[in-house]
Design a protein around this motif. Structure first.
Motif, PDB file in Angstrom:
ATOM      1  N   UNK A   1       0.687  -1.339   0.005  1.00 59.19           N
ATOM      2  CA  UNK A   1      -0.039  -0.002   0.067  1.00 59.19           C
ATOM      3  C   UNK A   1       0.935   1.282   0.080  1.00 59.19           C
ATOM      4  N   UNK A   2       0.221   2.278  -0.244  1.00 58.66           N
ATOM      5  CA  UNK A   2       0.660   3.680  -0.304  1.00 58.66           C
ATOM      6  C   UNK A   2       1.314   3.776   0.882  1.00 58.66           C
ATOM      7  N   UNK A   3       2.406   4.920   1.132  1.00 59.13           N
ATOM      8  CA  UNK A   3       3.025   5.384   2.125  1.00 59.13           C
ATOM      9  C   UNK A   3       1.975   6.669   2.475  1.00 59.13           C
ATOM     10  N   UNK A   4       1.987   6.486   4.150  1.00 55.48           N
ATOM     11  CA  UNK A   4       1.065   7.700   4.564  1.00 55.48           C
ATOM     12  C   UNK A   4       1.861   8.617   5.393  1.00 55.48           C
ATOM     13  N   UNK A   5       1.414   9.986   4.855  1.00 53.50           N
ATOM     14  CA  UNK A   5       2.366  10.801   5.653  1.00 53.50           C
ATOM     15  C   UNK A   5       1.334  11.964   6.319  1.00 53.50           C
ATOM     16  N   UNK A   6       1.732  11.990   7.482  1.00 48.94           N
ATOM     17  CA  UNK A   6       0.785  13.273   8.274  1.00 48.94           C
ATOM     18  C   UNK A   6       1.583  14.534   8.016  1.00 48.94           C
ATOM     19  N   UNK A   7       0.872  15.501   7.254  1.00 49.67           N
ATOM     20  CA  UNK A   7       1.347  16.926   7.051  1.00 49.67           C
ATOM     21  C   UNK A   7       0.714  18.090   7.559  1.00 49.67           C
ATOM     22  N   UNK A   8      -0.071  17.424   9.018  1.00 56.48           N
ATOM     23  CA  UNK A   8      -0.547  18.438   9.942  1.00 56.48           C
ATOM     24  C   UNK A   8       0.381  18.537  11.214  1.00 56.48           C
ATOM     25  N   UNK A   9       1.413  17.968  11.105  1.00 60.22           N
ATOM     26  CA  UNK A   9       2.446  17.945  12.309  1.00 60.22           C
ATOM     27  C   UNK A   9       3.696  18.690  11.486  1.00 60.22           C
ATOM     28  N   UNK A  10       4.467  19.073  12.347  1.00 63.32           N
ATOM     29  CA  UNK A  10       5.638  19.632  11.988  1.00 63.32           C
ATOM     30  C   UNK A  10       6.806  19.154  12.714  1.00 63.32           C
ATOM     31  N   UNK A  11       7.853  18.501  12.468  1.00 59.85           N
ATOM     32  CA  UNK A  11       8.067  17.980  11.288  1.00 59.85           C
ATOM     33  C   UNK A  11       7.061  17.034  10.788  1.00 59.85           C
ATOM     34  N   UNK A  12       6.791  16.694   9.524  1.00 59.14           N
ATOM     35  CA  UNK A  12       5.861  15.643   8.961  1.00 59.14           C
ATOM     36  C   UNK A  12       6.175  14.207   9.622  1.00 59.14           C
ATOM     37  N   UNK A  13       5.154  13.382   9.603  1.00 58.79           N
ATOM     38  CA  UNK A  13       5.253  12.232  10.312  1.00 58.79           C
ATOM     39  C   UNK A  13       4.708  10.949   9.325  1.00 58.79           C
ATOM     40  N   UNK A  14       5.670  10.120   9.130  1.00 59.84           N
ATOM     41  CA  UNK A  14       5.169   8.886   8.227  1.00 59.84           C
ATOM     42  C   UNK A  14       4.437   7.897   9.166  1.00 59.84           C
ATOM     43  N   UNK A  15       3.295   7.724   8.724  1.00 58.77           N
ATOM     44  CA  UNK A  15       2.441   6.855   9.616  1.00 58.77           C
ATOM     45  C   UNK A  15       2.632   5.448   9.077  1.00 58.77           C
ATOM     46  N   UNK A  16       2.809   5.384   8.092  1.00 59.80           N
ATOM     47  CA  UNK A  16       2.782   3.902   7.228  1.00 59.80           C
ATOM     48  C   UNK A  16       3.789   3.924   6.129  1.00 59.80           C
ATOM     49  N   UNK A  17       4.873   3.003   6.196  1.00 58.67           N
ATOM     50  CA  UNK A  17       5.755   3.107   5.025  1.00 58.67           C
ATOM     51  C   UNK A  17       5.132   2.327   3.978  1.00 58.67           C
ATOM     52  N   UNK A  18       5.424   2.717   2.651  1.00 53.23           N
ATOM     53  CA  UNK A  18       4.848   2.404   1.575  1.00 53.23           C
ATOM     54  C   UNK A  18       5.665   2.536   0.131  1.00 53.23           C
ATOM     55  N   UNK A  19       5.049   2.780  -1.073  1.00 51.38           N
ATOM     56  CA  UNK A  19       5.891   2.793  -2.090  1.00 51.38           C
ATOM     57  C   UNK A  19       6.692   4.000  -2.519  1.00 51.38           C
ATOM     58  N   UNK A  20       6.562   5.140  -1.496  1.00 48.27           N
ATOM     59  CA  UNK A  20       7.482   6.157  -1.641  1.00 48.27           C
ATOM     60  C   UNK A  20       8.132   6.127  -0.266  1.00 48.27           C
ATOM     61  N   UNK A  21       9.575   5.947  -0.435  1.00 50.79           N
ATOM     62  CA  UNK A  21      10.528   5.594   0.623  1.00 50.79           C
ATOM     63  C   UNK A  21      10.741   6.872   1.579  1.00 50.79           C
ATOM     64  N   UNK A  22      11.096   6.790   2.704  1.00 46.79           N
ATOM     65  CA  UNK A  22      11.499   7.895   3.585  1.00 46.79           C
ATOM     66  C   UNK A  22      12.369   8.906   3.075  1.00 46.79           C
ATOM     67  N   UNK A  23      13.377   8.161   2.298  1.00 46.44           N
ATOM     68  CA  UNK A  23      14.421   9.287   1.746  1.00 46.44           C
ATOM     69  C   UNK A  23      13.619  10.104   0.406  1.00 46.44           C
ATOM     70  N   UNK A  24      12.743   9.343  -0.312  1.00 39.89           N
ATOM     71  CA  UNK A  24      12.184  10.101  -1.385  1.00 39.89           C
ATOM     72  C   UNK A  24      11.451  11.441  -0.730  1.00 39.89           C
ATOM     73  N   UNK A  25      10.766  11.251   0.465  1.00 35.17           N
ATOM     74  CA  UNK A  25      10.130  12.440   1.021  1.00 35.17           C
ATOM     75  C   UNK A  25      11.155  13.361   1.442  1.00 35.17           C
TER      76      UNK A  25
END
Ligand code: TXA
Ligand code: MG
Length: 349
Positions: free
Chosen positions: A180-204
């Motif tokens: 499944x897709x990567x889920x990233x929470x953009x309502x907090x600072x810094x952003x938080x990845x809630x589920x790893x997926x097709x887009x890697x942390x490094x790509x973000x």
């Protein structure tokens, strides 16, 4: 309920248009995306969304991802889009990245499990995009499996789980990414990845700088109250008991050989899922290749299908050789560890 099976031919085929209209009007339509098959409902129609939870047998506090076909569909759903969220959209949409933003009132509570945020993604699959465009509404879609089962990466997996419980299934062939897709929470600072997926942390990170990983990703066992409510459930699991086996490859191989022999003697049917290189090198028995150890993306695209195949073979136990949690390996290991529900073996210790 009769489930109508549609093999996709073109966006103008009468049966495809019929499915899109039914989707708009509140029916459930399963459709392919680049990650896994989704079970779609009109995201703005509470009744339709409620029927997703019923068809899947899914707990209703688990919010859904809203799928859109273009940027114009986004504006009415969210209160604001931060500059970093915009950058991520430009970089990775359409694609396997789900972005969490503050929701507006038009998004019903049942779609977001009562949260004041909404998860949005634009899938990178022409059939999905065409379906959403033709339906003319944002489409709430979880993975199209019965709750707790491995996510479907082929239309036949959807039929296995949901035949007779949904109105339409559109067959668009196997899914390219497979997790499944990567889920990233953009309502907090810094952003938080809630589920790893097709887009890697490094790509973000390459696009917005620092991003955190939610602790539910780092813990190997289910955590109590993860920020993505879905991450607390036992998930992705085949019927067999899944064990993750990690350590040095030589140690893993020794451990597996003994386990398979012991199981055989005890009348337990066990199957090994491992890298093709290691199956050959160590001469493992009862082993199926999940792909090359060099290529986590290949492993991602086969893992859910293999879980289902083990079930079909009547496996009691599945031993999965761990891979490094790098790149796509993070998402793959996250799914495997969840399927194992904490049964992790450290070989050689
Ligand atoms: O690749 C995918 O994302 C697939 C395809 C069909 O698009 N969909 C999918 O949906 O995996 P689902 O429902 O199986 O997973 C959605 C995840 C869950 O872990 C859920 O808790 C989280 O996203 N989620 C959704 N909305 C959220 C929100 N507002 N806040 C935090 N987490 C949210
Ligand atoms: Mg799911």
């Amino acid at each position: 309920m009769q489930t109508k099976y549609i093999e996709f031919t073109s966006g103008d085929a009468p049966e495809f248009i019929e499915a899109a209209m039914a989707l708009r009007e509140g029916k459930l339509v399963a459709f392919p995306t680049e990650t896994v098959y989704g079970l779609g409902a009109n995201a703005l129609d509470s009744e339709a969304v409620r029927s997703i939870y019923i068809a899947k047998g899914r707990p209703s506090d688990n919010p859904l991802i809203v799928h859109i076909a273009d940027r114009d569909m986004l504006e009415p759903l969210v209160t604001e889009i931060s500059p970093n969220a915009l950058k991520l959209m430009s970089a990775y949409w359409p694609g396997p990245l789900t972005i969490i933003l503050k929701k507006t009132d038009i998004v019903p509570d049942v779609t977001t499990g009562g949260l004041n945020t909404v998860a949005i993604r634009m899938p990178d699959n022409d059939i999905a995009l065409e379906l959403i465009r033709k339906a003319g509404v944002p489409v709430a879609a979880p993975s199209a499996n019965r709750s707790g089962r491995p996510s479907p990466t082929m239309a036949k997996h959807v039929l296995e789980d949901l035949d007779g419980r949904i109105s339409y299934i559109i067959d668009g062939g196997p899914c390219r990414v497979g997790v499944e897709s990567t889920v990233v929470d953009m309502t907090s600072e810094p952003a938080v990845i809630l589920r790893p997926g097709g887009i890697t942390p490094r790509m973000i990170e390459q696009v917005i700088g620092r991003v955190e990983l939610d602790r539910s990703i780092l813990e190997r066992k289910p955590v109590d109250r993860p920020r993505a409510p879905g991450m607390k459930y036992k998930h992705y699991a085949p019927k067999a008991d899944v064990f993750v086996v990690s350590g040095e490859y030589g140690n893993i191989a020794e451990w597996l050989k003994k386990a398979v022999t012991d199981d055989e003697n005890a009348g337990i049917k066990s199957v090994i899922l491992a890298a093709k290189e290691h199956i050959r090198e160590y001469g493992l028995k009862n082993a199926i290749s999940y792909g090359s150890i060099e290529n986590a993306a290949e492993i991602a695209s086969s893992i859910f299908r293999l879980f289902r195949e083990c079930d079909r073979m009547g496996a009691d136990r599945i031993y999965v050789e761990a891979i490094p949690k790098e790149g796509m390996g993070l998402a793959v290991m996250n799914r495997i560890e969840k399927a194992a529900g904490g049964k992790i073996i450290q070989a050689g210790e």
